[in-house]
Design an enzyme around this catalytic site. Structure first.
Site, PDB file in Angstrom:
ATOM      1  CE1 TYR A 433     -58.676  31.750 -22.658  1.00 48.43           C
ATOM      2  CE2 TYR A 433     -59.027  31.314 -24.985  1.00 48.43           C
ATOM      3  CZ  TYR A 433     -58.480  32.096 -23.982  1.00 48.43           C
ATOM      4  OH  TYR A 433     -57.745  33.195 -24.313  1.00 48.43           O
ATOM      5  CD  GLU A 434     -64.808  30.487 -20.897  1.00 47.04           C
ATOM      6  OE1 GLU A 434     -65.450  30.417 -19.839  1.00 47.04           O
ATOM      7  OE2 GLU A 434     -64.207  31.516 -21.247  1.00 47.04           O
ATOM      8  N   GLY A 435     -63.022  26.102 -18.414  1.00 51.50           N
ATOM      9  CA  GLY A 435     -63.002  24.764 -17.834  1.00 51.50           C
ATOM     10  C   GLY A 435     -62.223  23.863 -18.761  1.00 51.50           C
TER      11      GLY A 435
END
Length: 593
Positions: A433-435
């Site tokens: 997630y999120e990078g």
């Protein structure tokens, strides 16, 4: 499948380690004090235990459903969300002007740990709403703040983050969604987004989508991206909902875990949207939302790790097998086998280290906004430096601890009926997630470490050295020596990376070092957190302030961590210095079959 919120541990981490009490001195949180903290944590724990935890396993089995162009949450989730909203949980740290409670971010993170632990698939929905609230608060127009924030803060509406496209994953510069200006000042949004968490559902009447897209005259690449807001239902001037907007889910993903969290593919077909912030600066604006979500995901890793740990501990205490090496008892619980107890001890130590790291990042974020003006740059640098570490290191802890939870169960952990496997499956998404965590590591060495010339990292190293001196009054020998060696490894690695970054030919060396450097920083900062906790526990013991056995456990946890985690600092340092040329040589021929 029971869950007990670690309220006492959370309060200890906030006060004794993360330093939340320093926020009161800023005057920015007039409604916050120790009693408020205790009440919030207790209430969050009760809600998570009583409402969310019982839905976790049924939600995993049933999953979210897609049919006839709409998504339905897993049974019980919509009602649980309405109870969540009614409890005011989305507004803990939101501004009072939008109906929030304006409490510290770190307290919000602590409360949400219990949510993620009880039901990770559920927690993703409000977590993304919190991130969207921060983005609108930072970059929205006054109309957007007035029209959308109160309903999002109240939980009446939820938010979704819409970045990824089939051809544009981490490289957002490759996205092709477009937004064409309309005569009335709105935009017509067209394109497809994938992996949109809670992008559609039946828990609320409206969903606010934060979407990255390109204007017609935008330059190519990341400098041509703008941020837009699109509502599931058009919002009338009086705030009521109008017609359905022209976007829809076209399916949901079939995933390894978090089955109850609907991960949608969304199609925007000329949807009405509003520009948020300045044209072609959408990526920078979206990073407000992404960074908020990154710390939230780190806390998610802590929560799922604690849930897996509690499950494994209960099993170890109940499962009889073999003879106790300590009591000689036959048919003793496996908890009495040294390797099982060592595994559980390391699991708990890593959880407490990751928890304190994430909460300390939350405190730094609040201080960056509310400390005295001459101190804000220091705290902002710390927030920036800690954010990728908190996200990546803590989510790795989540996966590792959940894996060890399966191991404690033995064969019983590999079958779904015991529940240990679900925690492992659910935990595995968080490092993506999120990078991905590799991207977090590149961000750490590529931007965050050097943005202030290394001052933030050097300040943390100096503080760790000060804690090291204090440790000499609590431990002797290896627990102190290992921390000293680990700090030296961090300092050597930091100076080496800063030196290579200054060299025109050093880029490959720096990137080759990124993953090992982040893990080294996480390991050693985690040890620092536990060391601060041990020192605080010693002080409380001396004052006869608290449960003696519990406080002594805090002191022992640091020793466990020093022996099992800090002892590996030298190998992390070796990986930092491996160099880019070595990896260049590992070409297709070297890695092929």
């Amino acid at each position: 499948m029971t869950y007990r919120a670690p309220v006492r541990d959370l309060a200890f981490s906030l006060t004794a380690v993360a330093g939340i009490d320093a926020l009161a001195a800023t005057g920015a949180f007039p409604d916050y004090d120790a009693d408020v903290m205790a009440a919030v944590l207790e209430a969050a724990g009760q809600f998570s235990e009583g409402v969310l935890a019982p839905l976790n396993r049924p939600g995993d089995l049933a999953g979210a459903k897609y049919a006839n162009g709409a998504v339905t949450a897993a049974p019980g989730f919509a009602d649980a969300y309405r109870q969540f909203a009614a409890g005011g949980w989305t507004g803990l740290a939101a501004p009072a002007s939008a109906g929030g409670q304006a409490l510290p971010k770190a307290l919000e993170l602590a409360a949400f740990e219990t949510v993620h632990a009880a039901n990770m698939a559920f927690g993703l929905c409000p977590m993304l709403s919190l991130a969207a609230i921060e983005a609108i608060e930072a970059h929205g127009t006054e109309h957007q703040k007035t029209a959308y924030l109160p309903r999002m803060v109240s939980g009446e509406w939820t938010g979704a983050m819409c970045l990824t496209e089939p051809q544009a994953g981490s490289d957002l510069g490759a996205l092709t969604a477009t937004a064409v200006p309309n005569a009335d000042g709105t935009y017509s949004l067209t394109g497809q987004k994938i992996y949109i968490t809670w992008g559609d559902h039946d828990a609320t009447d409206n969903i606010v989508h934060m979407v990255l897209a390109r204007l017609p005259d935008a330059p190519a690449g990341p400098k041509g991206i703008s941020l837009f807001l699109a509502n599931k239902y058009l919002v009338n001037p009086d705030g009521t909902l109008g017609d359905r907007n022209a976007f829809r889910p076209v399916g949901i993903e079939h995933k390894l875990g978090i089955h109850a969290s609907p991960t949608c593919t969304m199609a925007y077909e000329g949807a009405t949207a509003e520009l948020v912030g300045r044209p072609n600066e959408g990526l920078a604006h979206m990073f407000v939302m992404m960074n908020a979500a990154r710390v939230g995901v780190g806390m998610e890793g802590v929560g799922i790790a604690d849930r897996a740990y509690q499950h494994a501990l209960a099993y170890a205490l109940d499962r009889p097998q073999g003879r106790s090496v300590w009591t000689g008892e036959s048919g003793a619980p496996i908890f009495d086998h040294p390797d099982v107890r060592r595994t559980l001890s390391v699991m708990k130590a890593r959880i407490e280290a990751a928890r304190a790291l994430c909460l300390s990042t939350g405190v730094a974020a609040d201080m960056a906004r509310h400390a005295a003006p001459d101190q804000r740059a220091h705290w902002k640098g710390r927030e920036d430096l800690l954010t990728p570490i908190a996200k990546a290191w803590s989510t790795d802890v989540g996966v590792d601890v959940a894996s060890q939870g399966v191991q404690i169960h033995g064969g019983m952990g590999f079958v779904e009926e015991t529940g240990a496997a679900q925690f492992y499956r659910d935990a595995r998404i968080a490092p993506i997630y999120e990078g991905t965590n590799g991207i977090q590591a590149m961000d750490l060495v590529g931007r965050k470490l050097s943005q202030d010339g290394g001052a933030s990292a050097k300040a943390i190293i100096a503080e760790m050295k000060a804690t090291l001196k204090d440790l000499a009054g609590l431990y002797t020998g290896k627990p102190v020596e290992r921390f000293a060696t680990a700090i030296a490894a961090v300092e050597d690695a930091t100076l080496w990376i800063l030196d290579r970054k200054a060299d025109a030919d050093g880029a490959a060396d720096v990137l080759a070092a990124a993953d090992a450097y982040l893990k080294l920083m996480g390991d050693v900062i985690g040890g620092w957190m536990l060391a601060k906790g041990a020192l605080a526990a010693k002080a409380r013991l001396a004052a006869n302030d608290g449960d003696q056995a519990w406080l002594e456990g805090k002191i022992a946890l640091y020793e466990i961590y020093a022996a099992n985690i800090l002892g590996h600092a030298s190998s992390r340092l070796a990986a930092v210095g491996q160099g880019g040329d070595l990896l260049r040589r590992m070409d297709r021929a070297a890695l092929g079959v």
